[in-house]
Design a protein around this motif. Structure first.
Motif, PDB file in Angstrom:
ATOM      1  N   GLU A 103     -15.130  -3.830  35.077  1.00  0.00           N
ATOM      2  CA  GLU A 103     -14.140  -4.455  35.185  1.00  0.00           C
ATOM      3  C   GLU A 103     -14.487  -6.142  34.588  1.00  0.00           C
ATOM      4  OE1 GLU A 103     -10.704  -6.506  38.244  1.00  0.00           O
ATOM      5  OE2 GLU A 103     -12.438  -5.437  39.029  1.00  0.00           O
ATOM      6  N   ALA A 104     -13.837  -6.464  33.518  1.00  0.00           N
ATOM      7  CA  ALA A 104     -14.018  -7.930  32.919  1.00  0.00           C
ATOM      8  C   ALA A 104     -12.966  -8.342  32.177  1.00  0.00           C
ATOM      9  CB  ALA A 104     -15.135  -7.928  32.341  1.00  0.00           C
ATOM     10  N   ASN A 105     -12.014  -9.307  32.456  1.00  0.00           N
ATOM     11  CA  ASN A 105     -10.994  -9.735  31.681  1.00  0.00           C
ATOM     12  C   ASN A 105     -11.625 -10.483  30.270  1.00  0.00           C
ATOM     13  OD1 ASN A 105     -11.802 -12.597  32.102  1.00  0.00           O
ATOM     14  ND2 ASN A 105     -10.211 -12.442  34.031  1.00  0.00           N
ATOM     15  N   GLU A 108     -13.984 -13.445  31.159  1.00  0.00           N
ATOM     16  CA  GLU A 108     -15.269 -12.895  31.840  1.00  0.00           C
ATOM     17  C   GLU A 108     -16.147 -12.081  30.541  1.00  0.00           C
ATOM     18  OE1 GLU A 108     -13.964 -11.949  36.419  1.00  0.00           O
ATOM     19  OE2 GLU A 108     -13.450 -10.507  34.746  1.00  0.00           O
ATOM     20  N   ILE A 157      -3.280  -1.036  32.621  1.00  0.00           N
ATOM     21  CA  ILE A 157      -4.440  -1.855  32.274  1.00  0.00           C
ATOM     22  C   ILE A 157      -4.757  -1.803  30.936  1.00  0.00           C
ATOM     23  CG2 ILE A 157      -5.578  -1.107  34.566  1.00  0.00           C
ATOM     24  CD1 ILE A 157      -7.184   0.893  33.145  1.00  0.00           C
ATOM     25  N   TRP A 172     -12.534  -2.841  31.185  1.00  0.00           N
ATOM     26  CA  TRP A 172     -11.327  -2.618  31.499  1.00  0.00           C
ATOM     27  C   TRP A 172     -10.659  -4.022  32.432  1.00  0.00           C
ATOM     28  CZ3 TRP A 172      -8.690  -2.921  36.293  1.00  0.00           C
ATOM     29  CH2 TRP A 172      -9.513  -2.707  37.557  1.00  0.00           C
ATOM     30  N   TYR A 173      -9.452  -4.420  32.408  1.00  0.00           N
ATOM     31  CA  TYR A 173      -8.737  -5.417  33.239  1.00  0.00           C
ATOM     32  C   TYR A 173      -7.309  -5.220  33.412  1.00  0.00           C
ATOM     33  CZ  TYR A 173      -7.484  -7.783  28.613  1.00  0.00           C
ATOM     34  OH  TYR A 173      -7.129  -7.795  27.480  1.00  0.00           O
ATOM     35  N   THR A 175      -3.243  -5.600  33.552  1.00  0.00           N
ATOM     36  CA  THR A 175      -2.251  -6.656  32.965  1.00  0.00           C
ATOM     37  C   THR A 175      -1.057  -6.573  33.500  1.00  0.00           C
ATOM     38  OG1 THR A 175      -1.839  -4.878  31.227  1.00  0.00           O
ATOM     39  CG2 THR A 175      -3.553  -6.338  30.679  1.00  0.00           C
ATOM     40  N   TYR A 181      -6.191  -1.150  42.985  1.00  0.00           N
ATOM     41  CA  TYR A 181      -7.434  -0.946  42.769  1.00  0.00           C
ATOM     42  C   TYR A 181      -7.851   0.249  43.217  1.00  0.00           C
ATOM     43  CZ  TYR A 181      -8.156  -5.805  41.162  1.00  0.00           C
ATOM     44  OH  TYR A 181      -7.972  -6.716  40.311  1.00  0.00           O
ATOM     45  N   ASP A 200     -18.487  -4.731  38.075  1.00  0.00           N
ATOM     46  CA  ASP A 200     -17.709  -5.944  37.433  1.00  0.00           C
ATOM     47  C   ASP A 200     -18.582  -7.116  36.894  1.00  0.00           C
ATOM     48  OD1 ASP A 200     -18.669  -7.428  39.726  1.00  0.00           O
ATOM     49  OD2 ASP A 200     -17.093  -7.151  41.098  1.00  0.00           O
TER      50      ASP A 200
END
Length: 214
Positions: A103-105, A108, A157, A172-173, A175, A181, A200
């Motif tokens: 998990e990282a936008n 990130e 996502i 993924w992140y 939206t 979660y 993450d």
């Protein structure tokens, strides 16, 4: 907490909608999802701007649209209802080879790429590698999809594949406005069948370490 009938009143009727104002006793409460009026069923549509004559005497103004299904509408789904979506075959195939989930936008990911590049360069001239860095290659064919619904709201996502030391990792992140979660984790467990674990941004070094053992 939902308003009861004593907290609001229908004051205007159109061909397919009604206008409703709320008394101050209904302040800080949610509009009811449906209103029955003159043997017809109306569904909440939107909050409306207060008319000048309402200001100071009432606490809210809303519009309801008539339900074409008639008055025997299915009751509103209770809050907390979780429904996982069945993904398209192409999505399942995209997830299947991934050995881990990260998990990282976008911010990130950019930060991780920079730190990974810095760590990767350490001792590289001496033929050594940094244990917490990996060869990084992005797959630009990412997309977004609906994971499911929570309390009537869509859980959505964005996904993309990242290759770390040639191992495919799903990045993924979220939206959507609502994020579940637990549902997302269950989704990956069900469809990212080859994934070892979820990580993450803060545990990226653990992910790289794990990949070196594969």
């Amino acid at each position: 907490m939902k308003m009861v009938e004593a907290d609001y009143k229908v004051y205007g009727v159109g061909t397919s909608d009604i206008s409703v104002y709320a008394y101050f006793s209904g302040a800080q409460k949610d509009w009811p999802p449906y209103i029955e009026y003159c043997e017809s069923l109306y569904r909440f549509n939107s909050n409306e701007v207060m008319q000048p004559w309402m200001v100071g005497d009432y606490s809210g103004h809303a519009k309801y649209l008539i339900c074409p299904e008639g008055r025997h509408k299915e009751p509103e789904k209770p809050n907390g209802l979780r429904i996982m979506t069945t993904p398209h075959e192409s999505t399942v195939e995209y997830l299947k080879p991934c050995v881990a989930v990260l998990e990282a936008n976008r911010n990130e990911q950019s930060w991780l790429y920079q730190k990974n590049s810095e760590n990767l360069s350490v001792n590289k001239n001496a033929g050594e590698y940094n244990y917490y860095a990996a060869e990084w290659k992005e797959d630009l064919s990412g997309s977004g999809f609906e994971v499911g619904h929570f309390a009537g709201e869509v859980v959505f996502i964005s996904i993309q594949r990242l290759y770390l030391n040639n191992h495919p990792v799903l990045v993924w992140y979220a939206t959507s406005k609502v994020v579940d979660y637990g549902m997302i984790d269950d989704f990956f467990k069900k469809y990212a069948v080859n994934s070892l674990k979820s990580y993450d941004a803060s545990s990226f070094s653990n992910l790289v370490s794990k990949l070196r053992s594969l």
